[in-house]
Design a protein around this motif. Structure first.
Motif, PDB file in Angstrom:
ATOM      1  N   GLU A 127       0.822  -1.158   0.021  1.00  0.00           N
ATOM      2  CA  GLU A 127      -0.195   0.063   0.034  1.00  0.00           C
ATOM      3  C   GLU A 127       0.832   1.305  -0.204  1.00  0.00           C
ATOM      4  O   GLU A 127       0.480   2.572  -0.208  1.00  0.00           O
ATOM      5  CB  GLU A 127      -0.823  -0.068   1.148  1.00  0.00           C
ATOM      6  CG  GLU A 127      -2.103  -1.205   1.237  1.00  0.00           C
ATOM      7  CD  GLU A 127      -2.920  -1.244   2.439  1.00  0.00           C
ATOM      8  OE1 GLU A 127      -2.443  -0.574   3.561  1.00  0.00           O
ATOM      9  OE2 GLU A 127      -3.752  -1.774   2.568  1.00  0.00           O
ATOM     10  N   ARG A 128       2.253   1.251   0.118  1.00  0.00           N
ATOM     11  CA  ARG A 128       2.970   2.329   0.473  1.00  0.00           C
ATOM     12  C   ARG A 128       4.092   2.249  -0.622  1.00  0.00           C
ATOM     13  O   ARG A 128       5.063   2.925  -0.737  1.00  0.00           O
ATOM     14  CB  ARG A 128       3.821   2.344   1.754  1.00  0.00           C
ATOM     15  CG  ARG A 128       2.842   2.760   2.949  1.00  0.00           C
ATOM     16  CD  ARG A 128       2.995   2.556   4.255  1.00  0.00           C
ATOM     17  NE  ARG A 128       1.939   2.848   5.086  1.00  0.00           N
ATOM     18  CZ  ARG A 128       0.697   2.157   5.181  1.00  0.00           C
ATOM     19  NH1 ARG A 128       0.459   1.142   4.692  1.00  0.00           N
ATOM     20  NH2 ARG A 128       0.135   2.588   6.179  1.00  0.00           N
ATOM     21  N   GLN A 165      13.212  -7.312  -0.655  1.00  0.00           N
ATOM     22  CA  GLN A 165      13.967  -7.600   0.453  1.00  0.00           C
ATOM     23  C   GLN A 165      14.940  -8.770   0.083  1.00  0.00           C
ATOM     24  O   GLN A 165      16.118  -8.806   0.617  1.00  0.00           O
ATOM     25  CB  GLN A 165      13.068  -7.769   1.637  1.00  0.00           C
ATOM     26  CG  GLN A 165      13.910  -8.084   2.790  1.00  0.00           C
ATOM     27  CD  GLN A 165      13.337  -8.018   4.026  1.00  0.00           C
ATOM     28  OE1 GLN A 165      11.867  -8.488   4.061  1.00  0.00           O
ATOM     29  NE2 GLN A 165      13.691  -7.941   5.251  1.00  0.00           N
ATOM     30  N   ARG A 166      14.557  -9.690  -0.618  1.00  0.00           N
ATOM     31  CA  ARG A 166      15.290 -10.900  -0.947  1.00  0.00           C
ATOM     32  C   ARG A 166      15.907 -10.838  -2.323  1.00  0.00           C
ATOM     33  O   ARG A 166      17.242 -10.937  -2.499  1.00  0.00           O
ATOM     34  CB  ARG A 166      14.421 -12.316  -1.174  1.00  0.00           C
ATOM     35  CG  ARG A 166      15.072 -13.402  -1.570  1.00  0.00           C
ATOM     36  CD  ARG A 166      13.972 -14.448  -2.048  1.00  0.00           C
ATOM     37  NE  ARG A 166      13.456 -13.976  -3.162  1.00  0.00           N
ATOM     38  CZ  ARG A 166      12.078 -14.411  -3.447  1.00  0.00           C
ATOM     39  NH1 ARG A 166      11.444 -15.425  -2.709  1.00  0.00           N
ATOM     40  NH2 ARG A 166      11.465 -14.052  -4.657  1.00  0.00           N
ATOM     41  N   GLU A 224      19.002  -3.708  -1.714  1.00  0.00           N
ATOM     42  CA  GLU A 224      19.504  -2.116  -1.809  1.00  0.00           C
ATOM     43  C   GLU A 224      18.095  -1.449  -2.145  1.00  0.00           C
ATOM     44  O   GLU A 224      17.899  -0.188  -1.520  1.00  0.00           O
ATOM     45  CB  GLU A 224      20.538  -2.019  -2.926  1.00  0.00           C
ATOM     46  CG  GLU A 224      20.946  -0.561  -2.780  1.00  0.00           C
ATOM     47  CD  GLU A 224      21.487  -0.085  -1.295  1.00  0.00           C
ATOM     48  OE1 GLU A 224      21.218   1.128  -1.113  1.00  0.00           O
ATOM     49  OE2 GLU A 224      21.819  -0.866  -0.540  1.00  0.00           O
ATOM     50  N   ARG A 225      17.335  -1.849  -3.251  1.00  0.00           N
ATOM     51  CA  ARG A 225      16.246  -1.282  -3.631  1.00  0.00           C
ATOM     52  C   ARG A 225      15.218  -1.042  -2.396  1.00  0.00           C
ATOM     53  O   ARG A 225      14.520  -0.174  -2.112  1.00  0.00           O
ATOM     54  CB  ARG A 225      15.750  -1.869  -4.806  1.00  0.00           C
ATOM     55  CG  ARG A 225      14.463  -1.028  -5.087  1.00  0.00           C
ATOM     56  CD  ARG A 225      13.742  -1.794  -6.469  1.00  0.00           C
ATOM     57  NE  ARG A 225      12.678  -0.992  -7.023  1.00  0.00           N
ATOM     58  CZ  ARG A 225      11.820  -1.617  -7.990  1.00  0.00           C
ATOM     59  NH1 ARG A 225      12.213  -2.768  -8.497  1.00  0.00           N
ATOM     60  NH2 ARG A 225      10.860  -0.810  -8.542  1.00  0.00           N
ATOM     61  N   PHE A 226      15.232  -2.126  -1.766  1.00  0.00           N
ATOM     62  CA  PHE A 226      14.315  -2.416  -0.576  1.00  0.00           C
ATOM     63  C   PHE A 226      14.771  -1.412   0.685  1.00  0.00           C
ATOM     64  O   PHE A 226      13.719  -0.715   1.091  1.00  0.00           O
ATOM     65  CB  PHE A 226      14.413  -3.749  -0.025  1.00  0.00           C
ATOM     66  CG  PHE A 226      13.412  -4.012   1.010  1.00  0.00           C
ATOM     67  CD1 PHE A 226      11.863  -4.306   1.068  1.00  0.00           C
ATOM     68  CD2 PHE A 226      13.907  -4.188   2.391  1.00  0.00           C
ATOM     69  CE1 PHE A 226      11.070  -4.310   1.957  1.00  0.00           C
ATOM     70  CE2 PHE A 226      13.096  -4.259   3.567  1.00  0.00           C
ATOM     71  CZ  PHE A 226      11.713  -4.601   3.356  1.00  0.00           C
ATOM     72  N   ALA A 286      13.716   2.006  -0.427  1.00  0.00           N
ATOM     73  CA  ALA A 286      12.264   2.344  -0.366  1.00  0.00           C
ATOM     74  C   ALA A 286      11.612   2.414   1.154  1.00  0.00           C
ATOM     75  O   ALA A 286      10.935   3.137   1.456  1.00  0.00           O
ATOM     76  CB  ALA A 286      11.643   1.006  -0.809  1.00  0.00           C
ATOM     77  N   ILE A 287      12.364   1.699   1.935  1.00  0.00           N
ATOM     78  CA  ILE A 287      12.017   1.534   3.412  1.00  0.00           C
ATOM     79  C   ILE A 287      12.480   2.907   4.324  1.00  0.00           C
ATOM     80  O   ILE A 287      11.696   3.463   4.712  1.00  0.00           O
ATOM     81  CB  ILE A 287      12.604   0.258   4.330  1.00  0.00           C
ATOM     82  CG1 ILE A 287      11.756  -0.765   3.915  1.00  0.00           C
ATOM     83  CG2 ILE A 287      12.544   0.571   5.722  1.00  0.00           C
ATOM     84  CD1 ILE A 287      10.532  -1.010   4.324  1.00  0.00           C
ATOM     85  N   ALA A 288      13.788   3.159   3.751  1.00  0.00           N
ATOM     86  CA  ALA A 288      14.044   4.591   4.101  1.00  0.00           C
ATOM     87  C   ALA A 288      13.080   5.873   3.773  1.00  0.00           C
ATOM     88  O   ALA A 288      13.140   6.887   4.519  1.00  0.00           O
ATOM     89  CB  ALA A 288      15.650   5.071   3.673  1.00  0.00           C
TER      90      ALA A 288
END
Length: 285
Positions: free
Chosen positions: A110-111, A118-119, A123-125, A128-130
């Motif tokens: 949803e975001r 993550q797997r 680095e992209r994960f 995105a989380i940051a």
């Protein structure tokens, strides 16, 4: 078993060898700890004279501090105190864990974050989380942690640690390296899980200490014929490999954490748990 002056438990070499990873050759049941090979232990840079609590700013982005990830993020900060929870392998039903994973994947989707990154694209994960709102992340994490602790307290699984000698064994293993590799604070050994406050010394990884505790207690618990069949799961292990841990941010959180630990056994009868209150935390508060 009783501690000797040299820090070695007095009932022979099994405790020392399993907890320290030195010279272990098995105690008749090697297949039960075959998934947990012995590992050399890191040496602390120095042994502090006394415990000192280090506070961390709540606004600090704990997604970006040093650590490691398996299924959960684990933040590692020098001088930090941690609230740690580890559990028996059968303590949470598979359907509950699946539901949590689905909830997390949906929340991220949803975001605009794909959980598969993550797997496949770590680095992209991370980036995105940051980019997510810190307040939203913190709220979601708190809710997931709340559900985790509620389910643990439902006492799923065999609850082998309800036995007095079983929870006493785990309690002794937790205290074994106190003052040598870390400060061990308050803890409670519940029927199917353990909560503990721990402050590792510099250069002593928290997960390394937890590994030694799990390895030793798994070996000793599996010597008990009355517990062996109950403890073994399809995965062939006693403990869930990964633990939950959280950096304790300030003294108010430390106070709330020890209150949670103290109240966790309510509803259980005396003799079904082991509760320890650390004097060094009394001195801090």
């Amino acid at each position: 078993m009783r501690p000797e002056s040299d820090g070695v438990l007095g009932e022979g070499t099994v405790v020392r060898e399993v907890l320290t990873g030195r010279g272990y050759r098995g105690i008749g049941i090697p297949r039960y700890i075959g998934g947990m090979p012995k590992k050399p232990l890191s040496q602390p840079l120095k042994i502090p004279e006394r415990p000192v609590f280090t506070a961390f700013e709540e606004k600090e982005d704990f997604w970006m501090v040093p650590g490691y990830e398996r299924n959960l993020p684990h933040w590692r900060l020098a001088g930090a105190s941690y609230f740690v929870t580890f559990r028996l392998a059968d303590s949470l039903p598979a359907e509950v864990i699946l539901r949590w994973k689905q909830d997390e994947a949906q929340w991220l989707f949803e975001r605009g974050v794909n959980i598969r990154w993550q797997r496949d694209e770590p680095e992209r994960f991370r980036q995105a989380i940051a980019g997510l709102d810190c307040g939203e992340r913190a709220t979601f994490q708190r809710e997931m942690a709340r559900q985790f602790f509620v389910e643990l307290d439902e006492c799923h699984g065999c609850c082998a640690l309800r036995e007095p000698d079983a929870h006493a064994l785990v309690a002794e293993a937790l205290r074994f390296f106190h003052g040598q590799r870390l400060w061990v604070g308050d803890f409670v050994v519940m029927p199917n899980h353990v909560h503990v406050i721990a402050q590792p010394f510099e250069e002593v990884p928290l997960e390394e200490w937890l590994y030694s505790v799990k390895r030793f207690t798994a070996a000793r618990l599996m010597q008990r014929e009355d517990l062996r069949e109950r403890l073994m799961t399809r995965a062939g292990r006693v403990w869930q490999p990964e633990s939950f841990d959280r950096v304790i941010r300030d003294l108010d959180e430390l106070r709330r954490t020890r209150e949670y630990i103290e109240k966790n056994p309510r509803g259980l009868r005396m003799g079904e748990f082991h509760l320890h209150r650390a004097e060094w935390i009394d001195a801090l508060l």
